[in-house]
Design a protein around this motif. Structure first.
Motif, PDB file in Angstrom:
ATOM      1  N   SER A 287       0.897  -0.990   0.017  1.00  0.00           N
ATOM      2  CA  SER A 287      -0.081   0.236   0.207  1.00  0.00           C
ATOM      3  C   SER A 287       1.115   1.148   0.034  1.00  0.00           C
ATOM      4  CB  SER A 287      -0.999  -0.149   0.552  1.00  0.00           C
ATOM      5  OG  SER A 287      -1.399  -1.248   1.367  1.00  0.00           O
TER       6      SER A 287
ATOM      7  N   GLU B 225      -6.200  -2.346  -3.598  1.00  0.00           N
ATOM      8  CA  GLU B 225      -6.596  -3.786  -2.501  1.00  0.00           C
ATOM      9  C   GLU B 225      -7.568  -4.019  -4.316  1.00  0.00           C
ATOM     10  OE1 GLU B 225      -6.875  -1.012  -0.992  1.00  0.00           O
ATOM     11  OE2 GLU B 225      -5.516  -1.098   0.290  1.00  0.00           O
TER      12      GLU B 225
ATOM     13  N   VAL C  89     -10.836  -1.174   2.077  1.00  0.00           N
ATOM     14  CA  VAL C  89     -10.596  -2.122   0.903  1.00  0.00           C
ATOM     15  C   VAL C  89     -10.996  -1.294  -0.293  1.00  0.00           C
ATOM     16  CG1 VAL C  89     -11.384  -3.560  -0.844  1.00  0.00           C
ATOM     17  CG2 VAL C  89     -11.537  -4.614   1.239  1.00  0.00           C
TER      18      VAL C  89
ATOM     19  N   GLY D 147      -6.117  -5.071   4.797  1.00  0.00           N
ATOM     20  CA  GLY D 147      -4.486  -6.295   4.565  1.00  0.00           C
ATOM     21  C   GLY D 147      -5.118  -7.260   3.459  1.00  0.00           C
ATOM     22  N   ASP D 148      -4.450  -8.286   2.991  1.00  0.00           N
ATOM     23  CA  ASP D 148      -5.002  -9.171   1.823  1.00  0.00           C
ATOM     24  C   ASP D 148      -6.243 -10.251   2.634  1.00  0.00           C
ATOM     25  OD1 ASP D 148      -3.002 -10.281   3.887  1.00  0.00           O
ATOM     26  OD2 ASP D 148      -1.331 -10.433   2.056  1.00  0.00           O
TER      27      ASP D 148
END
Lengths: 436, 590
Positions: A47, A267, A263, A236-237
């Motif tokens: 990011s 992303e 999000v 995050g992921d």
């Protein structure tokens, strides 16, 4: 012969060296240094690298316009490597060694909390461009991202009023931002008459990938006859397997919508968005917003990064706003002195990229519009709702028992004449910059 | 050479302990920071297990009312003036080109009530987001890739580009409306599956009107399942509207159903003024609850087995390299990661055949990771046999090198790996229990890999040689076994299996440079818990850890469940340092 030659050579070398040093000193005197403190390695690099590039682009553009106060800007980039203590170390370097006029940086509240004492001790200026949990107002920090009342609360309002949601799942990653945000949201929901049994709170570790039982719980929670929504502060992921599992277990956005606060376009650009279509996100900016400023920004970003597929996102917009406000403040103050800039910046306005105005408030937060978007198949957001006008960012949440009487005002007007980031309006006392 | 295994076990205990304390440290930090946060936050409230919502929209009282009123409006609209169907499309077109979602809603209502076969196509295309309108001429078109078809006359438009068109955007409310509309329009579809799906969609919010439609259709319905669903729908409507006798009968009819809206309707009746009705409703609910609970347990078991199979897959390669050979391979996770990236590259190379990509990726991932494994063994590990600490450090270095390699060559960001269509969705056992296909296939795949590996170790000559070398290297060499070659092949085999595991993991989790790190600790944990050097141990340990984790998760939360599992393992290896199935005999060392 050979000695003479060597002498001659070393002399030339010396002169060139000297000349270089002189010019270096000369150029150093002419520039204003701007610190960039974003992780370029480690987990946050995904990011933060984008934000570093954004600042570099802004500096390049500003220099083309002639710089600030007749001087060119010079970026000093440090890589804190997603390591929180290293953030503080690098911040100290920027302030003590490089003597930067201002810093643009940090992502996650942990990193901000880590550098905060350094900026206060050495009196530097930090522009923090990411949404955060609030409950803070420092003299040395400007929060150009969203506070809970400019992101989370309006999003919940939208769900409650427009989608008539009655049951709430607050799901988050297990760290400070989701915990505090959910605490505020829980208090807010209860103040609106939502019962304890209609709120389910769930925390998962960073990078969680096995979502089966949680999604199944959400499904059960949502099938009790009341409209249910998930408010996600999942970071995050971990989001990707979460949405995948939702899709696999047959929960579509029409049944149980998920509104996410972390999000964004960046992303979504790396993933298969099919299972996410229709789910929501709340931000203060979407790349898809049709606005001249935005179109120009997207164009210059794509040219600068030399990649037509790159997207823009909310923290990038916040960085741009912060940068523009700082430039204006420096020009207004006629100096880069932190104290003068801090005084000058309050009340300044700059257009944001959604057709409105961002104004720096006395509490060091800015005014922002709140947008709710539905995820589309191409990874963009379609705005389905937005606030009529900009919402002023609130440092201390009005929905927490402990902080609803607290205000921040760095002009001193509301706080008994003395500038204060944490002023208790009932006891009329200023208890330092931080709350606890 | 047996002392290697012994040493390795000892170090592993340290590793597990360190991992545990790092987890503890992390959690305590915020625990202090947020100690004032309510206790309830860590425990997910245990809700009564409930119905599955797959393919069925969740009922919600408010929504129901809304759709009710909408339907009523539109019904009255259409009865007043039934426009000729051409007009319907003309009006719908003008409404759809407006930006307001309200207008679009009206258009969709019109389309649904037109009862026209073409309306279904319009709605289906709109749901997919392929419905566009011409910016100037305001007509509707279907856009499929570069093919643009005018909706009104199905004429393919040649001299135009997508740029002249704008998408008809929809939001969740409209999506829901469209889905219900399509269901209504396909009630008389010739395919019984489609009919069943439509009826099930309607069950979500049944109204007297829709029950009437169902009643008409049920008489002529030949398919048993569809008929049953239709009758259920009628009964559900009678629950609220019928006379007392009808209501009691309806409660009886509904009590066998696990459908969510049946239950929410029943629980509404619980507080009925009529004692007979409320008693009957309570009884019916109890009957349903017992069933729901049973299926809830089955679901937890499935989740546990699926988590367990992931653990087994990640650990089984390690069971060979660490368990049999005694090499602490910290780069094991990165070998898994290489397998996952192989899947990604295969999918990039054959984007049109995603459904078959895994069948190509599995052997390829085995080869890629296997070769990398052999290279690592030949260049580094070979020189470090019998020195577990140095091996640990060297392989840790290799793992960093591999991670950075992927970052530089491919991308530091996660890469998208698509699921083949046969792996998405869920197998619906009934409306409560549905097993997701991706998990189901991975459990099967895990068992398959285990069986294959077990066969190789037991019945092939390589397996025999591996076992011989691991039990007594010198003796094996004296018998003519080329131990160096066997070492390389064994390591290659273990690494290759790790690559295959990577293919499976790519279907479940994010594929990125950090993928391997997420699994390395878990893998070691499984191998140590199961007993070093024992394949069965790995299988049993992996599956049981998965189940334990999932059983605890509902009441302890995901974070605490993980910590508890680690505590359990620490206590366990204190008591039994050699794991569940210790190696016996001389091979066991000391």
């Amino acid at each position: 012969m050979s000695i003479r030659k060597t002498l001659k050579r070393s002399l030339t070398a010396l002169t060139i060296g000297a000349a270089l040093t002189v010019s270096a000193i000369a150029s150093a005197e002419e520039t204003i240094k701007v610190g960039v403190l974003h992780s370029l390695s480690g987990t946050m690099a995904i990011s933060e690298t984008t934000l570093k590039d954004t600042v570099l682009m802004l500096i390049e553009e500003q220099n083309k316009k002639g710089g600030v106060l007749g001087k060119k800007l010079e970026a000093v980039v440090k890589d804190p490597a997603s390591d929180w203590p290293l953030f503080a170390e690098k911040a100290r370097e920027l302030l003590e060694k490089d003597k930067v006029a201002a810093t643009f940086g940090c992502w996650t509240s942990v990193s901000r909390k880590s550098v905060l004492p350094v900026y206060e001790e050495l009196n530097g200026l930090l522009f923090y461009p990411v949404q955060y949990e609030g409950e803070e107002s420092s003299k040395n920090v400007f929060y150009t991202g969203a506070a809970p009342n400019t992101q989370a609360i309006p999003a919940v309002d939208y769900l409650m009023k427009d989608l008539e949601v009655k049951r709430w799942v607050l799901a988050g990653t297990d760290y400070v931002y989701p915990r505090t945000t959910n605490k505020i949201l829980e208090a807010y929901l209860k103040s609106k008459g939502v019962e304890e049994k209609d709120i389910m709170i769930n925390y998962t570790p960073f990078g969680h990938s096995d979502w089966q039982s949680i999604v199944s719980d959400v499904k059960k929670f949502g099938s009790e006859g009341k409209k249910t929504a998930v408010v996600s502060t999942i970071n995050g992921d971990a989001n990707v397997p979460f949405y995948k599992e939702l899709g696999n277990q047959g929960i579509s956005a029409e049944d149980i919508p998920v509104v996410a606060f972390s999000v964004g376009e960046e992303e979504l650009s790396g993933i298969d968005t099919k299972p996410l279509v229709g789910h929501l996100a709340a931000w203060n900016y979407f790349m898809s917003v049709e606005d001249e400023k935005n179109a120009a920004f997207i164009k210059s970003w794509k040219t600068f990064i030399k990649d037509d597929k790159r997207v823009t996102n909310d923290p990038m917009e916040a960085t741009v706003i912060g940068f523009n406000l700082w430039v204006q403040a420096v020009e207004k103050a006629g100096s880069t002195d932190p104290d003068k800039v801090e005084k000058a910046i309050i009340g300044l306005e700059t257009p944001n990229m959604t057709g409105g105005i961002a104004k720096m408030l006395p509490n060091h937060h800015i005014t922002k519009p709140v947008l709710i978007g539905e995820i589309q198949e191409d990874g963009q957001f379609e705005t389905v709702w937005q606030t009529e006008k900009e919402v002023p960012g609130d440092a201390w949440s009005d929905f927490l028992e402990s902080s609803k009487v607290v205000i921040a005002d760095w002009t001193g007007k509301e706080t008994g004449g003395k500038p204060c980031g944490n002023y208790n309006t009932t006891t009329k006392k200023c208890s330092g910059q931080n709350f606890e | 050479m047996s002392y290697r295994t012994f040493d390795a076990t000892k170090h592993l205990r340290t590793i597990v302990l360190t991992a545990f304390f790092s987890v503890i440290a992390n959690t305590t930090v915020w625990a202090e920071a947020t100690s004032d946060i309510d206790e309830t936050t860590t425990t997910a409230p245990v809700q009564t297990p409930n119905n599955s919502i797959s393919e069925i929209s969740t009922p919600s009282s408010s929504d129901q009312e809304k759709t009710d009123s909408v339907e009523e409006n539109s019904v009255s609209d259409t009865t007043k003036t039934i426009p000729p169907s051409e007009d319907v499309f003309a009006v719908a077109t003008s409404l759809l080109t407006e930006k307001s979602f309200k207008k679009k809603e009206q258009a969709i209502d019109l389309l649904i009530n037109s009862n026209d076969e073409r309306a279904k196509q319009w709605l289906a295309v709109m749901l997919k987001g392929k419905l566009y309108y011409h910016k100037q001429d305001k007509f509707i078109a279907f856009v499929q890739g570069s093919k643009i078809t005018q909706a009104a006359n199905n004429e393919v438009l040649e001299n135009t580009t997508k740029k002249a068109f704008k998408k008809v955007t929809i939001n969740n409310k409209l999506r829901k409306l469209i889905k219900a509309g399509i269901a209504k329009l396909s009630l008389s579809s010739p395919d019984p599956e489609t009919r069943l799906k439509s009826v099930n969609t309607m069950l979500g919010n049944i109204t007297p009107e829709s029950a009437e439609i169902l009643a008409k259709l049920a008489d002529n319905e030949k398919d048993k399942k569809v008929r049953k669903a239709m009758l259920l729908g009628m009964a559900m409507s009678t629950l609220n509207t019928g006379t007392k006798e009808q209501q009691l009968q309806a409660i009886k009819d509904v009590s066998g159903s696990l459908h969510a809206s049946a239950r929410s309707r029943l629980s509404d009746l619980k507080n009925s003024d009529d004692k007979d009705i409320s008693a009957a409703a309570i009884k019916a609910l109890e009957k349903i609850e017992t069933k729901v609970k049973m299926y809830g347990h089955a679901e937890t078991l499935f989740f546990g087995l699926s988590l367990g199979s992931v653990l087994v897959l990640a650990a089984i390669g390690l069971a060979i390299t660490f368990g049999v050979m005694g090499v602490i391979n910290m780069a094991h996770g990165e070998l898994i990661m290489l397998g996952a990236y192989t899947t990604y590259i295969v999918q990039q190379l054959m984007p049109k055949y995603i459904d078959y990509s895994l069948f190509v990726a599995i052997p390829l991932a085995f080869i890629v990771s296997g070769i990398v494994g052999i290279l690592i063994e030949r260049t580094v590990i070979r020189h470090l046999y019998g020195r577990p600490l140095e091996t640990l450090l060297a392989t840790f270095g290799i793992s960093l090198i591999l991670q950075q390699l992927v970052r530089t060559v491919i991308s530091p960001q996660n890469v998208p790996v698509s699921n083949p269509s046969w792996m998405s969705g869920a197998l619906e056992v009934n409306s409560i229990l549905s097993l997701t296909y991706n998990r189901l296939y991975i459990i099967l795949f895990c068992l398959l890999v285990f069986a294959a590996l077990f066969y190789i170790m037991r019945n092939s000559s390589l397996g025999l040689q591996v076992r011989a070398v691991s039990q007594n290297r010198n003796m094996a060499r004296a018998m003519g076994v080329r131990s160096a070659r066997v070492d390389a092949l064994t390591f290659g085999l273990g690494s290759g299996i790790a690559g295959v595991a990577g293919v499976a993991l790519s279907q479940l989790t994010n594929v990125g440079p950090n993928l391997g790190q997420a699994y390395i600790i878990d893998s070691f944990m499984v191998v140590v818990f199961g007993g070093v050097g024992n394949l069965w141990g790995t299988l049993v340990a992996g599956l049981s850890l998965g189940v334990i984790n999932k059983v605890m998760e509902p009441w302890a939360g995901a974070v605490l469940a993980k910590i508890l599992v680690l505590i359990f393992i620490i206590l366990f290896i204190q008591k039994r340092p050699r794991g569940l199935f210790p190696q016996k005999g001389r091979a066991a060392g000391d």
